[in-house]
Enzyme design. Structure first.
Site, mmCIF file in Angstrom:
data_model
loop_
_atom_site.group_PDB
_atom_site.id
_atom_site.type_symbol
_atom_site.label_atom_id
_atom_site.label_comp_id
_atom_site.label_asym_id
_atom_site.label_seq_id
_atom_site.Cartn_x
_atom_site.Cartn_y
_atom_site.Cartn_z
ATOM 1 N N GLU A 1 0.884 -1.157 0.000
ATOM 2 C CA GLU A 1 0.000 0.000 0.000
ATOM 3 C C GLU A 1 0.927 1.214 0.000
ATOM 4 O O GLU A 1 1.822 1.272 0.850
ATOM 5 C CB GLU A 1 -0.797 -0.028 1.308
ATOM 6 C CG GLU A 1 -2.232 0.345 1.170
ATOM 7 C CD GLU A 1 -2.915 0.319 2.526
ATOM 8 O OE1 GLU A 1 -3.507 1.335 2.871
ATOM 9 O OE2 GLU A 1 -2.831 -0.706 3.229
ATOM 10 N N ARG B 1 5.697 -13.305 9.355
ATOM 11 C CA ARG B 1 6.340 -12.040 9.040
ATOM 12 C C ARG B 1 7.663 -11.939 9.779
ATOM 13 O O ARG B 1 7.902 -12.631 10.763
ATOM 14 C CB ARG B 1 5.442 -10.857 9.384
ATOM 15 C CG ARG B 1 5.120 -10.710 10.850
ATOM 16 C CD ARG B 1 4.050 -9.662 11.095
ATOM 17 N NE ARG B 1 4.506 -8.319 10.798
ATOM 18 C CZ ARG B 1 3.895 -7.505 9.932
ATOM 19 N NH1 ARG B 1 2.818 -7.886 9.297
ATOM 20 N NH2 ARG B 1 4.344 -6.293 9.720
ATOM 21 N N LYS C 1 4.675 0.578 10.478
ATOM 22 C CA LYS C 1 4.784 1.864 9.781
ATOM 23 C C LYS C 1 4.350 3.011 10.681
ATOM 24 O O LYS C 1 4.948 4.077 10.664
ATOM 25 C CB LYS C 1 3.879 1.864 8.542
ATOM 26 C CG LYS C 1 4.451 1.174 7.330
ATOM 27 C CD LYS C 1 3.456 1.289 6.172
ATOM 28 C CE LYS C 1 3.692 0.205 5.137
ATOM 29 N NZ LYS C 1 2.493 -0.080 4.356
HETATM 30 P P1 ATP Z 1 2.658 -2.301 8.193
HETATM 31 O O1 ATP Z 1 1.883 -3.257 9.041
HETATM 32 O O2 ATP Z 1 4.016 -1.963 8.707
HETATM 33 O O3 ATP Z 1 1.888 -1.091 7.786
HETATM 34 P P2 ATP Z 1 1.844 -3.679 5.878
HETATM 35 O O4 ATP Z 1 1.879 -5.157 5.901
HETATM 36 O O5 ATP Z 1 0.519 -3.037 6.104
HETATM 37 O O6 ATP Z 1 2.952 -3.119 6.852
HETATM 38 P P3 ATP Z 1 1.933 -3.430 3.067
HETATM 39 O O7 ATP Z 1 2.267 -2.236 2.281
HETATM 40 O O8 ATP Z 1 0.547 -3.944 3.035
HETATM 41 O O9 ATP Z 1 2.404 -3.104 4.535
HETATM 42 O O10 ATP Z 1 2.950 -4.623 2.783
HETATM 43 C C1 ATP Z 1 3.306 -5.063 1.498
HETATM 44 C C2 ATP Z 1 3.772 -6.485 1.587
HETATM 45 O O11 ATP Z 1 4.853 -6.610 2.495
HETATM 46 C C3 ATP Z 1 2.658 -7.392 2.084
HETATM 47 O O12 ATP Z 1 2.560 -8.480 1.197
HETATM 48 C C4 ATP Z 1 3.096 -7.826 3.444
HETATM 49 O O13 ATP Z 1 2.731 -9.140 3.688
HETATM 50 C C5 ATP Z 1 4.624 -7.686 3.392
HETATM 51 N N1 ATP Z 1 5.162 -7.371 4.707
HETATM 52 C C6 ATP Z 1 4.909 -6.295 5.464
HETATM 53 N N2 ATP Z 1 5.555 -6.364 6.645
HETATM 54 C C7 ATP Z 1 6.263 -7.526 6.633
HETATM 55 C C8 ATP Z 1 7.132 -8.191 7.571
HETATM 56 N N3 ATP Z 1 7.421 -7.655 8.762
HETATM 57 N N4 ATP Z 1 7.676 -9.370 7.198
HETATM 58 C C9 ATP Z 1 7.415 -9.900 6.001
HETATM 59 N N5 ATP Z 1 6.594 -9.352 5.093
HETATM 60 C C10 ATP Z 1 6.022 -8.176 5.386
HETATM 61 MG MG MG Z 2 -1.100 -3.730 4.816
#
Ligand code: ATP
Ligand code: MG
Length: 601
Positions: free
Chosen positions: A58, A293, A303
């Protein structure tokens, strides 16, 4: 099938992909050259990509080390198995998204060594370009009796959802006719209703043990301007409805996400099965797979919390070298290769685990050890005077010295620098009252001679005394040089010493002397291994010493470096010229990490 070119440790995702390739699960899929519905893809030739994965951030923030794992995983699997990985912005949520984030994300993925060009096509996609299809699919679900407009208040909906032990209660709006639902849904789209007045829900099962299947919302009203579609829409699809559709339109085969989405998988499949039955999507459908994760000790990866560190000026920005963002790690001096190595080493597993920060640091060392040129730097300079210099070598003489650029790669040549009457040494290479077993410099005392050491690549010297100021702080060390002991000459071994110390000449740089440099000694941002575990206030465990700036002296070859160049400072660790602040003549170095993991655990 061509085998992956490098043998990588297997994991459950590789096993699934290998099984699918062997079974030909996706061999008959067609790809029309761009994302689209069943009709569109059906008009294409057989898909040239054996598998399709995607990285779907996102665009609402900077990527961090956890995303790096996901990038390496998705792009790496596509590369290894003759597939394609799509770069997709999951921008179905208006308001939160910004171009700045889009740009930084693309930059981060490219920097990590991946791209989305394959078979002459750029596979860069925006989920918001699928809004028309998502809407059409929603109407089709309504017409087939699979969705309804619910006008309960949000409170009623929450109350009627039930909970873990209690089944939900059907909405009074659940059984209205398809015509009535369609009319209402079109009113929603037409802007007739306020935010929150009603939602479109999937009609599944209010008694399902999986709460995600209790008629989840699939469209909500939101009068908001979207960065791509402007004011065209005032209804937006929910993530859990949008995501499977995005995957299917793009012919994704293996949709890899983190474990939190495991309970959503039945709904993911529900949406796709219904739409395939209705002829809107082509089979075989994408499948979702979950992995744990990345959690890294001494690091936070939310984030929202990272944004708080920036907003509250606890760090100096998203690219502060202490940040676990990709821009931060990059400025700190981490290489893309080190992050790839790290991702491979930690692998993927189907459970949550904490990875020790030391694993990341070790990947950097393993990447840089064979690459980084060596250099001498004195981080806490103390002046040393060689009292017999003039008699031994001649007044004003500068002795040329040299050292290999890399100790194991003679072909990379030698660094040149000069030794004169005055040199800089590390303050802790001298002690007035040495403890037993100290093999560096100390003053003579009674019958005991002063400490003897070799100035690395130079001569053996012996301490003869020192000077200190009124506060007892040592200001100068006096020593004498032992003639004929220079490294690399026949007499070098005539005097045995136990200590070898680093140094930099104190004469002007034109004569091979050192150059003043700012060195930023970075350390962990937190003192707790799990700073935000269990809802803990992560700001309570900030490390007050996460940044220490010192005025150092570095050998001439280091001072001449361009920005973003990595070195091993002998005895000290790995350093990089700062991408932003370093300039020739005004060197600025960041410490990436020490030479070894010096922390007890
Ligand atoms: P946050 O929770 O920090 O906002 P998010 O998962 O909402 O992170 P996205 O932009 O949706 O952020 O993430 C893009 C991709 O990165 C998704 O497929 C997610 O599964 C992966 N991702 C995010 N954080 C991690 C992590 N700590 N370890 C592995 N993959 C991750
Ligand atoms: Mg997300």
């Amino acid at each position: 099938m061509s085998a992956p070119e490098v043998t990588k440790p297997s994991n459950f995702l590789r096993a699934i992909i290998e099984r699918d390739l062997a079974a030909g699960t996706y061999a008959q899929r067609r790809w029309a050259g761009s994302p689209g519905d069943a009709t569109h893809q059906g008009s294409g030739a057989l898909d040239p990509a054996r598998i399709r994965t995607r990285f779907p951030p996102e665009p609402n923030g900077y990527l961090h080390v956890g995303h790096a794992k996901s990038i390496c995983l998705n792009f790496g699997l596509a590369r290894d198995y003759g597939g394609v990985c799509h770069m997709r912005f999951d921008d179905t949520n208006p308001e939160k998204e910004e171009q700045e984030y889009v740009d930084s994300i693309l930059d981060a993925v490219r920097w990590l060594g991946f791209d989305w060009e394959a078979n002459g096509t750029s596979h860069l996609y925006y989920a918001s370009n699928y809004f028309d299809f998502m809407y059409r699919a929603a109407e089709a679900l309504i017409e087939a009796g699979h969705a309804y407009v619910d006008e309960q208040t949000p409170e009623e909906m929450r109350a009627n959802r039930g909970d873990f032990g209690t089944p939900g209660t059907n909405s009074p709006f659940r059984d209205r006719s398809a015509e009535e639902n369609l009319q209402r849904f079109r009113e929603m789209r037409g802007g007739k209703h306020a935010d929150g007045a009603m939602v479109l829900r999937a009609k599944i099962d209010m008694a399902s043990p999986n709460i995600n299947l209790r008629d989840p919302a699939i469209y909500r009203i939101k009068h908001a301007t979207h960065h791509n579609t402007g004011d065209r829409w005032c209804i937006y699809p929910m993530y859990t409805y949008a995501h499977p559709i995005e995957d299917a339109l793009e012919n994704i085969t293996h949709s890899i996400c983190t474990l939190e989405f495991e309970d959503q998988r039945p709904f993911y499949d529900w949406v796709l099965e219904r739409l395939a039955d209705l002829g809107l999507l082509s089979r075989p459908l994408p499948r979702q797979y979950e992995f744990g994760r990345l959690n890294l000790t001494y690091v936070i990866t939310s984030k929202r919390k990272l944004k708080a560190l920036v907003d509250e000026q606890i760090v100096k920005g998203w690219d502060d070298p202490r940040m676990p963002t990709i821009v931060g790690l990059r400025r700190r001096g981490y290489t893309a290769e080190a992050l790839q190595l790290f991702a491979e080493r930690i692998g993927v597993a189907k459970d949550y685990s904490w990875i020790d920060y030391a694993t990341l640091e070790q990947s950097l060392r393993d990447d840089l050890d064979p690459k980084a040129p060596r250099g001498l730097a004195v981080l806490d300079p103390l002046k040393l005077l060689l009292e017999n210099w003039d008699e031994a070598l001649g007044a004003g003489h500068i002795e040329p010295c040299s050292a290999p650029v890399h100790p194991a790669q003679a072909e990379r040549g030698r660094r040149e620098f000069g030794l004169g009457r005055e040199v800089w040494i590390e303050r802790d290479d001298f002690m007035v009252e040495p403890p037993k077993g100290y093999h560096r410099l100390f003053p003579p005392k009674g019958d005991t001679a002063g400490g003897r050491v070799r100035l690395k690549y130079g001569y053996v010297i012996e301490c003869t005394g020192f000077e200190q100021d009124a506060d007892g702080r040592v200001t100068l060390v006096r020593a004498k040089l032992l003639p004929d002991t220079k490294s690399g000459t026949p007499g070098a071994d005539s005097v045995k010493v136990k200590g070898v110390i680093g140094w930099v000449g104190a004469q002007p740089a034109e004569q091979g002397g050192g150059v003043a440099a700012e060195v930023r000694l970075y350390d962990r941002l937190f003192t707790e291994a799990q700073p935000d575990a269990g809802g803990r206030d992560f700001k309570a465990s900030l490390n007050p010493d996460s940044l220490r700036v010192v005025q150092a002296v570095v050998e001439p070859s280091l001072a001449a470096a361009a920005a973003d160049q990595r070195f091993q400072f002998e005895r000290h660790g790995y350093f990089v010229t700062d991408r932003v602040d370093h300039a020739p003549g005004r060197p600025v170095f960041n410490r990436i990490t020490g030479l070894k993991d010096s922390r007890g655990r």
